[in-house]
Write a protein that holds these residues in place. Structure first.
Motif, PDB file in Angstrom:
ATOM      1  N   GLY A   1       0.785  -1.220   0.000  1.00 10.70           N
ATOM      2  CA  GLY A   1       0.000   0.000   0.000  1.00 10.70           C
ATOM      3  C   GLY A   1       0.819   1.272   0.000  1.00 10.70           C
ATOM      4  N   LYS A   2       0.106   2.383  -0.126  1.00  7.09           N
ATOM      5  CA  LYS A   2       0.737   3.691  -0.219  1.00  7.09           C
ATOM      6  C   LYS A   2       1.632   3.970   0.980  1.00  7.09           C
ATOM      7  CE  LYS A   2      -1.553   7.257  -1.397  1.00  7.09           C
ATOM      8  NZ  LYS A   2      -2.600   8.307  -1.395  1.00  7.09           N
TER       9      LYS A   2
ATOM     10  N   ASP B   1      -0.328   6.017   4.055  1.00  2.00           N
ATOM     11  CA  ASP B   1      -1.445   5.452   4.827  1.00  2.00           C
ATOM     12  C   ASP B   1      -1.707   3.969   4.546  1.00  2.00           C
ATOM     13  OD1 ASP B   1      -2.580   5.535   2.310  1.00  2.00           O
ATOM     14  OD2 ASP B   1      -4.023   7.119   2.797  1.00  2.00           O
TER      15      ASP B   1
ATOM     16  N   ARG C   1      -2.984   2.528   1.954  1.00  2.00           N
ATOM     17  CA  ARG C   1      -4.140   2.193   1.113  1.00  2.00           C
ATOM     18  C   ARG C   1      -3.703   1.551  -0.203  1.00  2.00           C
ATOM     19  NH1 ARG C   1      -7.266   6.184  -0.895  1.00  2.00           N
ATOM     20  NH2 ARG C   1      -5.670   7.786  -0.552  1.00  2.00           N
ATOM     21  N   ILE C   2      -4.531   0.608  -0.669  1.00  2.00           N
ATOM     22  CA  ILE C   2      -4.284  -0.078  -1.935  1.00  2.00           C
ATOM     23  C   ILE C   2      -5.615  -0.638  -2.414  1.00  2.00           C
ATOM     24  CG2 ILE C   2      -3.775  -2.358  -0.955  1.00  2.00           C
ATOM     25  CD1 ILE C   2      -1.463  -2.557  -3.039  1.00  2.00           C
TER      26      ILE C   2
ATOM     27  N   HIS D   1      -2.603  -1.087   7.899  1.00  2.00           N
ATOM     28  CA  HIS D   1      -3.823  -0.792   7.148  1.00  2.00           C
ATOM     29  C   HIS D   1      -4.584  -2.069   6.831  1.00  2.00           C
ATOM     30  CE1 HIS D   1      -6.523   1.187   4.339  1.00  2.00           C
ATOM     31  NE2 HIS D   1      -6.200   0.307   3.418  1.00  2.00           N
ATOM     32  N   TRP D   2      -3.876  -3.125   6.458  1.00  5.40           N
ATOM     33  CA  TRP D   2      -4.530  -4.404   6.182  1.00  5.40           C
ATOM     34  C   TRP D   2      -5.290  -4.893   7.407  1.00  5.40           C
ATOM     35  CZ3 TRP D   2      -4.065  -9.214   8.477  1.00  5.40           C
ATOM     36  CH2 TRP D   2      -4.657 -10.298   7.806  1.00  5.40           C
TER      37      TRP D   2
ATOM     38  N   ARG E   1      -8.471  -2.961   7.989  1.00  2.00           N
ATOM     39  CA  ARG E   1      -9.520  -3.258   7.006  1.00  2.00           C
ATOM     40  C   ARG E   1     -10.003  -4.700   7.092  1.00  2.00           C
ATOM     41  NH1 ARG E   1     -10.002  -0.181   2.434  1.00  2.00           N
ATOM     42  NH2 ARG E   1     -11.762  -1.604   2.076  1.00  2.00           N
TER      43      ARG E   1
END
Length: 234
Positions: free
Chosen positions: A48-49, A52, A54-55, A213-214, A217
């Motif tokens: 991810g980014k 943060d 995110r992906i 992040h994973w 989520r």
């Protein structure tokens, strides 16, 4: 380039799996069929980014994260001191956009962009340690027991000794997991790092952000009780 010990016989033209073969075949096709300026972008494992995590999709290296927390990764196959190349998705996007939108003149000969950490790449042991530590920090905040870091098994030992046993005694689901994780051996057991044209800086922080992040989520997966492999006897 492939080392002699990497060759796996006639299937997939000697590559370890269809994934590696398809990447090489696509690059060869582009070189053969495109007679104009050409830029080839070679990214490593994409997470991810940088800011943060995110992906769009949790694929690729996130399979390893899921395997660690679920217990499917009974061992980590590879050299603990081997280099493990990752990149945040925004670094890859920047390389692709730059190739597409670059001001003229375009490259006179095929140009290869290599996105990698070089000498600053993570070692496999550090990669697994960061992933497990970040997962356990998340689990501790939610009252879940920590996961244990699986032991390392050299690739040659795994392929020569453990894999034949695994093929014989594992369930179909476990066997599929072994095959899936085997795709990452070439990314996590490199004796020397790639020489980057675009350097990935501070990959440890990138991985930590991506795993965090994973977990946020996918809390049900991140907090699940690992189900380690066991040998059943009758």
């Amino acid at each position: 380039m492939r080392a002699q010990e990497d060759l796996r016989g006639p299937e997939f033209e000697g590559y370890r799996n269809g994934y590696e073969w398809s990447k090489a075949a696509c690059e060869s096709l582009a070189r053969e069929e495109h007679d104009g300026p050409l830029t080839i972008v070679r990214p490593p494992l994409i997470v991810g980014k940088r800011d943060d995590g995110r992906i769009a999709r949790f694929s690729g290296p996130y399979t390893i994260v899921h395997a660690l927390v679920s217990g499917l990764a009974a061992v980590v196959v590879g050299d603990p001191d081997g280099y493990a190349e990752i990149s945040p998705v925004d670094d890859v996007a920047e390389a692709v956009a730059s190739a597409v939108l670059a001001a003229p003149p375009p490259p006179a000969a095929p140009h290869v962009e290599v996105i990698a950490g070089g000498g600053g790449s993570l070692r496999l042991s550090a990669m697994i340690d960061i992933a497990c530590r970040t997962l356990n920090e998340f689990r501790a905040r939610h009252g879940a027991a920590p996961i244990e870091q699986p032991p390392f098994v050299p690739t040659s030992t795994w392929n020569r000794f453990f894999l034949p046993l695994a093929n014989q005694y594992l369930s179909p689901f476990q066997h599929h997991a072994v095959q899936l994780l085997a795709m990452f051996q070439s990314y996590t057991s490199m004796s020397t790092p790639f020489e980057p044209t675009r350097t990935v800086h501070d990959p440890g922080a990138v991985l930590e952000t991506a795993v965090r992040h994973w977990a946020a989520r996918k809390p049900r997966l991140a907090l699940a009780r690992p189900n380690p492999w066991t040998l059943l006897t009758t």
